[in-house]
Design an enzyme around this catalytic site. Sequence first.
Site, mmCIF file in Angstrom:
data_model
loop_
_atom_site.group_PDB
_atom_site.id
_atom_site.type_symbol
_atom_site.label_atom_id
_atom_site.label_comp_id
_atom_site.label_asym_id
_atom_site.label_seq_id
_atom_site.Cartn_x
_atom_site.Cartn_y
_atom_site.Cartn_z
ATOM 1 N N ILE A 141 -57.093 -9.858 11.714
ATOM 2 C CA ILE A 141 -58.500 -9.597 12.010
ATOM 3 C C ILE A 141 -59.212 -10.919 12.286
ATOM 4 O O ILE A 141 -59.146 -11.853 11.489
ATOM 5 C CB ILE A 141 -59.172 -8.858 10.832
ATOM 6 C CG1 ILE A 141 -58.425 -7.548 10.546
ATOM 7 C CG2 ILE A 141 -60.645 -8.583 11.127
ATOM 8 C CD1 ILE A 141 -58.870 -6.825 9.286
ATOM 9 N N CYS A 142 -59.915 -10.955 13.409
ATOM 10 C CA CYS A 142 -60.695 -12.127 13.846
ATOM 11 C C CYS A 142 -59.787 -13.369 13.856
ATOM 12 O O CYS A 142 -58.774 -13.383 14.530
ATOM 13 C CB CYS A 142 -61.935 -12.292 12.962
ATOM 14 S SG CYS A 142 -63.040 -13.565 13.548
ATOM 15 N N GLN A 143 -60.134 -14.399 13.081
ATOM 16 C CA GLN A 143 -59.288 -15.599 13.044
ATOM 17 C C GLN A 143 -57.876 -15.244 12.539
ATOM 18 O O GLN A 143 -56.890 -15.862 12.957
ATOM 19 C CB GLN A 143 -59.936 -16.636 12.122
ATOM 20 C CG GLN A 143 -59.273 -17.984 12.128
ATOM 21 C CD GLN A 143 -59.866 -18.896 11.056
ATOM 22 O OE1 GLN A 143 -60.227 -18.439 9.974
ATOM 23 N NE2 GLN A 143 -59.973 -20.161 11.370
ATOM 24 N N GLY A 145 -56.342 -12.698 13.381
ATOM 25 C CA GLY A 145 -55.644 -12.237 14.581
ATOM 26 C C GLY A 145 -55.029 -13.402 15.333
ATOM 27 O O GLY A 145 -53.890 -13.321 15.833
ATOM 28 N N LEU A 165 -57.360 -7.482 15.903
ATOM 29 C CA LEU A 165 -58.639 -6.779 15.779
ATOM 30 C C LEU A 165 -59.762 -7.811 15.895
ATOM 31 O O LEU A 165 -59.748 -8.808 15.171
ATOM 32 C CB LEU A 165 -58.644 -6.068 14.410
ATOM 33 C CG LEU A 165 -59.728 -5.093 14.027
ATOM 34 C CD1 LEU A 165 -59.947 -4.048 15.100
ATOM 35 C CD2 LEU A 165 -59.360 -4.409 12.715
#
Lengths: 346, 246
Positions: A141-143, A145, A165
């Site tokens: 998720i985010c970083q 990811g 994500l």
Amino acid sequence: LATNTVSNDPWQDDLVLFMDSIETSAQHPPVVGITPKTCIYKENKLRLFRYQPLKTKQKRTPILLVYALVNRPYITDIEPDRSLVLKLLEQGYPVYLIDWGYPNASDYLTSLNDYINGYIRRCVSRVCRETNVNKIDLLGICQGGIFSLCYSAAHPTHIRKLITLVTPIDFHSEGNILSLWTRNIDARLICNTKKNISAKLINQLFKSIKPYQLNRDKYRHLKKLINKPAQLETFIRMEQWLNDGPDLAGTAAFEFVQKFYQGNELHTGQLSIGSHSIDLKHIKCPILNIYANNDHIVPPSSSLALKKHISQNLYQEHELNGGHIGAFISSNTQQSLIDKLTKFLK
Amino acid sequence: MSNNDHQANQDLMERFSALINSSIPKEYKQLLSNFQEQGNFYTQLIQNIEGKKDLSSFWDIPNTLGFANVKGDDWFTNFFDINGYSTHSKQHIENQFSSFQKEFSDHSQQNLKQFHSALQKMSELHGQISQRAIEEFNKLNHSDSAPSNETLCQYWLNAGETAFNSISQQPEYVTAQRQLFESLGKLQIDNESFYEHFSSLVGMPSSQTQVDLTKALHDLRVEFAEYRDRTDEQLHALQQQLKKRS
């Protein structure tokens, strides 16, 4: 009580109602991350958790959640009705989560290499051993990811499927205001590599992208929640999460600004992490790239750039209605998200 | 304000203080406090709109929004709040500098000047944002014959975000913000140099010693984690072999 206030000031009436609500219902601090879990591995501040499976038919391949270094990973289990973790457990996935912890002064030397080729690699090995599988699924998720992509490119052996994500790929895409602000800055002056970066500073930086809305306006909307205890508790949990960010290890923060925000090296194919050259084309597993269409931190154009790097037959993308966090915790989007994940992970 | 209103207001504030000092969880206290603060802000905004008074201060970023006014969590303090230093120090960052200013080298004075200059430039740009926001707000307000208080607050928000969005992405703003952060970074380095000098005077370990120790600890942690991972891997492989044989 409401009649006991200054008559021409509606906000004071709301304040009275709010105080009534707090006096009657706010006896305990809001609880977050209550889905039962067991810590199966500890390394310095890192904790690797295994969530307790529900009584449903279990899938074979475990899924490991990798969150960003900014903010805490319990956002994925903020409360039962909005818990991505719980939704995955309900589908029978063995769910594991990396909690990076709160770096302290002794951790400022922790680098991106330590996070990606060290911590994540050892956590993936641990999950593989624990579940007796050779390959697991990774959800970043985010970083997180970005870390998952880098890990999968450098160590493709143990990853069956990968989900990113709200993950930025092209840091120089249009509308990326953080990138615009940091692109020409002397990163060594800003991210002091001998110290950690204050969580409060990071929090303020993110809030300054939409200063009026994120600093003040949310409390105007709070007025609408005064008579809705459940929603008020959700609001408080979110506030708690927002104000509970860990400091960032100075070295990793510096590298992240320099390599990603400034150099855009992941997108341009020039990225190296430790001794590993990171080429997204080396990822050989199917990828589902999920982005939010109203994300003010990671613009959709930044996420969608991933498609340029992955073989067409391995790549899928999915749009969610919502912002950076709402996309995966909102009750409006979670069903769409879980349906897509389930289909992809089959 | 009538006597009754005044009494009601006082009762309200007493009740608010009682709650803030009560044993309810701190998360609720914080929320209550923010709610009350924001309420004052919007009430004052509405009053100024009704009284046709100057509105520019309501979009003043440094003084009202997340910079200087959020319980002391201003940018400048947070920039120096590394490894929780400010949390444990009761001395404000300005005092840290001013009390030792005589000791500062010319170089430090130059950095301080650059910081003030960058701050001044940012203030000018924040002034432009306020001005632009007022224009946006007036446009929205005049297009509506009888906006409700709720609508006026929404106009305030829209005007502010529109103004900020247009100015904060202009090269002038980006450069000024960069210069401000870089000058803060230089001051931070000066700060470290000063404390390095100071700690050597009182016989404290040098920062290089601390770096060496931290690096050794870091390397040791990584080495141990790798050793443990390899050992676990070998044990797991042996267990699997034993299982197959049995």
